[in-house]
Enzyme design. Sequence first.
Site, PDB file in Angstrom:
ATOM      1  N   HIS A 363       0.806  -1.226   0.000  1.00 43.92           N
ATOM      2  CA  HIS A 363       0.000   0.000   0.000  1.00 43.92           C
ATOM      3  C   HIS A 363       0.835   1.270   0.000  1.00 43.92           C
ATOM      4  O   HIS A 363       0.283   2.361   0.207  1.00 43.92           O
ATOM      5  CB  HIS A 363      -0.908   0.047   1.231  1.00 43.92           C
ATOM      6  CG  HIS A 363      -1.943  -1.031   1.283  1.00 43.92           C
ATOM      7  ND1 HIS A 363      -3.223  -0.875   0.802  1.00 43.92           N
ATOM      8  CD2 HIS A 363      -1.868  -2.291   1.744  1.00 43.92           C
ATOM      9  CE1 HIS A 363      -3.904  -1.989   0.988  1.00 43.92           C
ATOM     10  NE2 HIS A 363      -3.101  -2.874   1.569  1.00 43.92           N
ATOM     11  N   LYS A 557      -9.057  13.517   5.311  1.00 43.17           N
ATOM     12  CA  LYS A 557      -8.207  12.334   5.266  1.00 43.17           C
ATOM     13  C   LYS A 557      -7.179  12.492   6.378  1.00 43.17           C
ATOM     14  O   LYS A 557      -7.064  13.563   6.965  1.00 43.17           O
ATOM     15  CB  LYS A 557      -7.524  12.175   3.903  1.00 43.17           C
ATOM     16  CG  LYS A 557      -6.825  13.449   3.397  1.00 43.17           C
ATOM     17  CD  LYS A 557      -6.238  13.239   1.996  1.00 43.17           C
ATOM     18  CE  LYS A 557      -7.274  13.436   0.889  1.00 43.17           C
ATOM     19  NZ  LYS A 557      -7.149  12.512  -0.235  1.00 43.17           N
ATOM     20  N   ARG A 558      -6.440  11.412   6.697  1.00 40.87           N
ATOM     21  CA  ARG A 558      -5.393  11.546   7.696  1.00 40.87           C
ATOM     22  C   ARG A 558      -4.453  12.705   7.322  1.00 40.87           C
ATOM     23  O   ARG A 558      -4.207  12.957   6.130  1.00 40.87           O
ATOM     24  CB  ARG A 558      -4.602  10.235   7.808  1.00 40.87           C
ATOM     25  CG  ARG A 558      -5.361   9.148   8.544  1.00 40.87           C
ATOM     26  CD  ARG A 558      -5.680   9.551   9.959  1.00 40.87           C
ATOM     27  NE  ARG A 558      -4.497   9.596  10.768  1.00 40.87           N
ATOM     28  CZ  ARG A 558      -4.120   8.661  11.621  1.00 40.87           C
ATOM     29  NH1 ARG A 558      -4.877   7.587  11.812  1.00 40.87           N
ATOM     30  NH2 ARG A 558      -3.006   8.774  12.310  1.00 40.87           N
ATOM     31  N   LYS A 563       0.202  14.266   1.767  1.00 37.88           N
ATOM     32  CA  LYS A 563      -1.165  14.537   1.287  1.00 37.88           C
ATOM     33  C   LYS A 563      -1.403  16.036   1.077  1.00 37.88           C
ATOM     34  O   LYS A 563      -2.397  16.444   0.511  1.00 37.88           O
ATOM     35  CB  LYS A 563      -2.192  13.961   2.262  1.00 37.88           C
ATOM     36  CG  LYS A 563      -2.149  12.426   2.390  1.00 37.88           C
ATOM     37  CD  LYS A 563      -3.150  11.942   3.431  1.00 37.88           C
ATOM     38  CE  LYS A 563      -3.013  10.468   3.783  1.00 37.88           C
ATOM     39  NZ  LYS A 563      -3.638   9.566   2.792  1.00 37.88           N
ATOM     40  N   THR A 668      -8.864   6.263  -1.748  1.00 33.51           N
ATOM     41  CA  THR A 668     -10.165   5.645  -2.002  1.00 33.51           C
ATOM     42  C   THR A 668     -11.275   6.668  -1.790  1.00 33.51           C
ATOM     43  O   THR A 668     -12.364   6.526  -2.334  1.00 33.51           O
ATOM     44  CB  THR A 668     -10.400   4.429  -1.080  1.00 33.51           C
ATOM     45  OG1 THR A 668     -10.013   4.778   0.248  1.00 33.51           O
ATOM     46  CG2 THR A 668      -9.590   3.237  -1.562  1.00 33.51           C
ATOM     47  N   LYS A 672     -15.078   7.829  -3.572  1.00 32.70           N
ATOM     48  CA  LYS A 672     -16.335   8.074  -2.835  1.00 32.70           C
ATOM     49  C   LYS A 672     -16.928   9.442  -3.200  1.00 32.70           C
ATOM     50  O   LYS A 672     -18.138   9.573  -3.389  1.00 32.70           O
ATOM     51  CB  LYS A 672     -16.079   8.004  -1.321  1.00 32.70           C
ATOM     52  CG  LYS A 672     -15.669   6.610  -0.854  1.00 32.70           C
ATOM     53  CD  LYS A 672     -15.091   6.594   0.570  1.00 32.70           C
ATOM     54  CE  LYS A 672     -14.364   5.268   0.803  1.00 32.70           C
ATOM     55  NZ  LYS A 672     -13.524   5.270   2.019  1.00 32.70           N
TER      56      LYS A 672
HETATM   57  C1  26Q Z   1       3.229   0.169  10.407  1.00 31.49           C
HETATM   58  C2  26Q Z   1       4.132  -0.200  11.380  1.00 31.49           C
HETATM   59  C3  26Q Z   1       3.939   0.153  12.704  1.00 31.49           C
HETATM   60  C4  26Q Z   1       2.802   0.873  13.049  1.00 31.49           C
HETATM   61  C5  26Q Z   1       1.885   1.233  12.073  1.00 31.49           C
HETATM   62  C6  26Q Z   1       2.100   0.886  10.754  1.00 31.49           C
HETATM   63  C7  26Q Z   1       1.132   1.290   9.716  1.00 31.49           C
HETATM   64  C8  26Q Z   1      -0.228   1.397  10.004  1.00 31.49           C
HETATM   65  C9  26Q Z   1      -1.128   1.797   9.050  1.00 31.49           C
HETATM   66  C10 26Q Z   1       1.540   1.579   8.432  1.00 31.49           C
HETATM   67  C11 26Q Z   1       0.625   1.967   7.467  1.00 31.49           C
HETATM   68  C12 26Q Z   1      -0.725   2.081   7.767  1.00 31.49           C
HETATM   69  C13 26Q Z   1      -1.733   2.493   6.797  1.00 31.49           C
HETATM   70  C14 26Q Z   1      -1.510   2.744   5.536  1.00 31.49           C
HETATM   71  C15 26Q Z   1      -2.586   3.175   4.627  1.00 31.49           C
HETATM   72  O1  26Q Z   1      -3.696   3.436   5.036  1.00 31.49           O
HETATM   73  N1  26Q Z   1      -2.301   3.241   3.325  1.00 31.49           N
HETATM   74  C16 26Q Z   1      -3.296   3.643   2.352  1.00 31.49           C
HETATM   75  O2  26Q Z   1      -3.907   2.474   1.822  1.00 31.49           O
HETATM   76  C17 26Q Z   1      -5.001   2.810   0.998  1.00 31.49           C
HETATM   77  C18 26Q Z   1      -5.672   1.504   0.575  1.00 31.49           C
HETATM   78  O3  26Q Z   1      -4.888   0.820  -0.346  1.00 31.49           O
HETATM   79  C19 26Q Z   1      -4.545   3.619  -0.193  1.00 31.49           C
HETATM   80  O4  26Q Z   1      -5.685   4.007  -0.914  1.00 31.49           O
HETATM   81  C20 26Q Z   1      -3.762   4.852   0.264  1.00 31.49           C
HETATM   82  O5  26Q Z   1      -3.218   5.505  -0.859  1.00 31.49           O
HETATM   83  C21 26Q Z   1      -2.665   4.442   1.228  1.00 31.49           C
HETATM   84  O6  26Q Z   1      -2.030   5.585   1.766  1.00 31.49           O
END
Ligand code: 26Q
Length: 825
Positions: A363, A557-558, A563, A668, A672
């Site tokens: 991702h 968004k976050r 972003k 995503t 929407k």
């Molecule tokens: C990793 C290690 C330790 C702690 C947390 C994490 C961690 C947690 C959440 C790393 C990444 C995330 C989330 C990533 C995320 O939401 N990515 C998004 O995924 C979407 C679905 O595919 C995409 O549409 C977005 O572009 C992408 O940013």
Amino acid sequence: AWLKNQASGFKGKDQFEKEVVRHVETTLARSMFNCDETAAYAATSLAFRDRLVIEWNRTQQRQTFADSKRVYYLSLEFLMGRALDNAMLNIGEKEVAKSGLSELGFRVEDIIQQEHDAALGNGGLGRLAACFLDSLASLNFPAWGYGLRYRYGIFKQEIIDGYQVEVPDYWLDFNPWEFPRHDVTVDIQFYGNVNKTTDDSGKVTAHWEGGETVRAVAYDVPIPGYATPSTNNLRLWSSQAASGEFDFQKFNSGDYESSVGDQQRAETISAVLYPNDNLDRGKELRLKQQYFWVAASLYDIVRRFKKSKRPWREFPDQVAIQLNDTHPTLAIVELQRILIDLEGLDWDDAWNIVQQTFSYTNHTVLPEALEKWSVGLVQHLLPRHLQIIYDINLFFLQMVERNFPKDREMLSRVSIIEESQPKMVRMAYLAIVGSHKVNGVAELHSDLIRTTIFKDFVTIFGPDKFVNVTNGITPRRWLHQANPGLSSLIASKAGDPEHYLKDLTLLNKIELSVNDPAFRKAWAEVKLANKQRLADYIKSTTGIVVSPKALFDVQVKRIHEYKRQQMNIFGVIFRYLKLKSMSPEERKKVLPRVSIFGGKAAPGYWMAKQIIHLINSVGSVVNNDPDIGDALKVIFLEDYNVSKAEIIIPASDISEHISTAGTEASGTSNMKFVLNGGLIIGTCDGANIEITREIGEENIFLFGNLAEDVDDLRHKNTYGDHKIDPSLDKVFNVIQSGTFGNAQDFQGMVSAVREHGDFYLVSDDFHSYLETQELVDKSYADQELWITKCITSVARMGFFSSDRCINEYAEEIWNVEPLQPDTNN
Ligand code: 26Q
């Protein structure tokens, strides 16, 4: 109502009402005279839950009996949102509930809003998992989700004096949607050491011994499909002390505190969701969470497989496991361990099974988000797993050396172990080596991983291992549920919701009505009503009055530098300065705009928090400036989450998806917003590119530099002479003059651009961003053309259903077929 003839449907509103009353009086032990909205929510949910359970059991029996291949979706995040509305709509009984509740003196909307969001996720990745569960069930695939049952989901965000404050999200007080399975438990081992024994034939077996044990308890959540009886299962593991671990010795001797301490330590594993999004922080507890969840899930999957008494080599014919990012990568190592240490298979036979079973979704390409764990930590926590990782790496590197004997550099580049100080395990490489397919989540992103971060692996394994599956969203929640007005208007042209929501390409039928005046008028009315609903919400939460006639510009968004919410707020400041420089007469002629922001910052992400602070500070200046009035309002909506998205998204005129090109894997929410009849302003990044291809470039406002030029621009910004865009410079000067409060508070954001190489290319894209925003204003002024663009876009969005996406996974990655329910029972 399509379930009417199913045992699981209600036999009309009278039966529904009876069930609600029964739950109020018996399950909740209250009298109907003292039934408030909370109790009505509880009883309504329990009544619907009873309906779900019937089809849930049937579906599980059907799947067991058919014994066909199942999909297991492993994700540390499932951002489900509310369940009641979704259950009502998916089983087709919302009307029954509405009239039943109204006879009991309640409005169904008020009851639905009593529910606390299930917020076991950060953002896109977690919500994608939730959309996938909806599609898997709706398409009748035999599929299970596996995750962790966090006691605290993503924190609740409060804005106090313009700053983000985090409040714990304790959401389990009353949760009718989960079923504890105290009889489904797995004891999970940590730490300890490895001993090897050799039998008479000379075969060596490793034994992982000692250490500590924590018990995993299953909690099951039913996942109803839309307009089908199929109801799948989401299994979430909760940690508790294993019976042998709770120290009765200490307890008996009166040392209650430390005996309770052991218990708490066990419960800590599933206590809290890590609030980082797109950032890897190497904390031991996070690694413990990963192994705990992965080991419990695999034990469960293997237990189910063993019941069928098939030979091990048939495992991949029965089981497909999808890894949602690298977070569950230890599952690869764990399955290999089970097969060689516990089941006695040869390494090669076991490894073949492992590779055929797993597939991995990437991702992100952001280096700070690629997971790595130090060898020392893995060794300490999971000593046997580290040995297996080393063996996997050894055999892999031997293979590479055989096939590419001339390329010595390649070995250190692709090694699963990074030879740094300290040594690190590269989880993405482990996931690639242990999977048969790797996918990106939008075309550009899949191209980027093939040509940059995983380039060597394409050379080694060949191009067929790397595929693209562009993300999708469930139209049930993101159109029908969030925007009932638009859904029924669409249904008047595209056919029953039960039809078009299951084949979203049928949306194209509305394009035939794009010039139908009645349709266009109704379309505009729906949008205005949705904007009024959001304006009411803004009024009630912030006290600020916004006009629904203004252009609503939304970025939710976050919060993350890539972003580029900072670019948006700099643009807002530029607009403010321009308005200030106008005469009152001129100002009256401008199109009013409401800039709406929302999103959480990771608690430790200093720059993200600064961005939130600036947005709020600009808001308090602009919103209270008598010169400005309605011409510009700046709103920050607190605690953006799934249920708030359902109100915000349908009300948008234009939404911003403006990441630095090449950084947003897909996005995503872009899908929407367009599906709900809003246009987007965006960069050539992620799924924006495919949205453009589907809806036509005349219907989207694209701007900015391209991914292929980013490296050169960054180089130039750092080493060449870095000229700041003059409009941006003006904005910076105003910030530094103290117009929005203490300039010092925003120094980090300014110097990131001016002094530190502008890594996210805010200055490089600023001019074309402002120009494109002007174009948005001009286009909106021509309402007729605008509505044409909106209708045309919605008509062409069928591709972005998560049903299409799941069918691609099923065909190209999992090799699974749907299991049709018997609808005549
Ligand atoms: C990793 C290690 C330790 C702690 C947390 C994490 C961690 C947690 C959440 C790393 C990444 C995330 C989330 C990533 C995320 O939401 N990515 C998004 O995924 C979407 C679905 O595919 C995409 O549409 C977005 O572009 C992408 O940013």
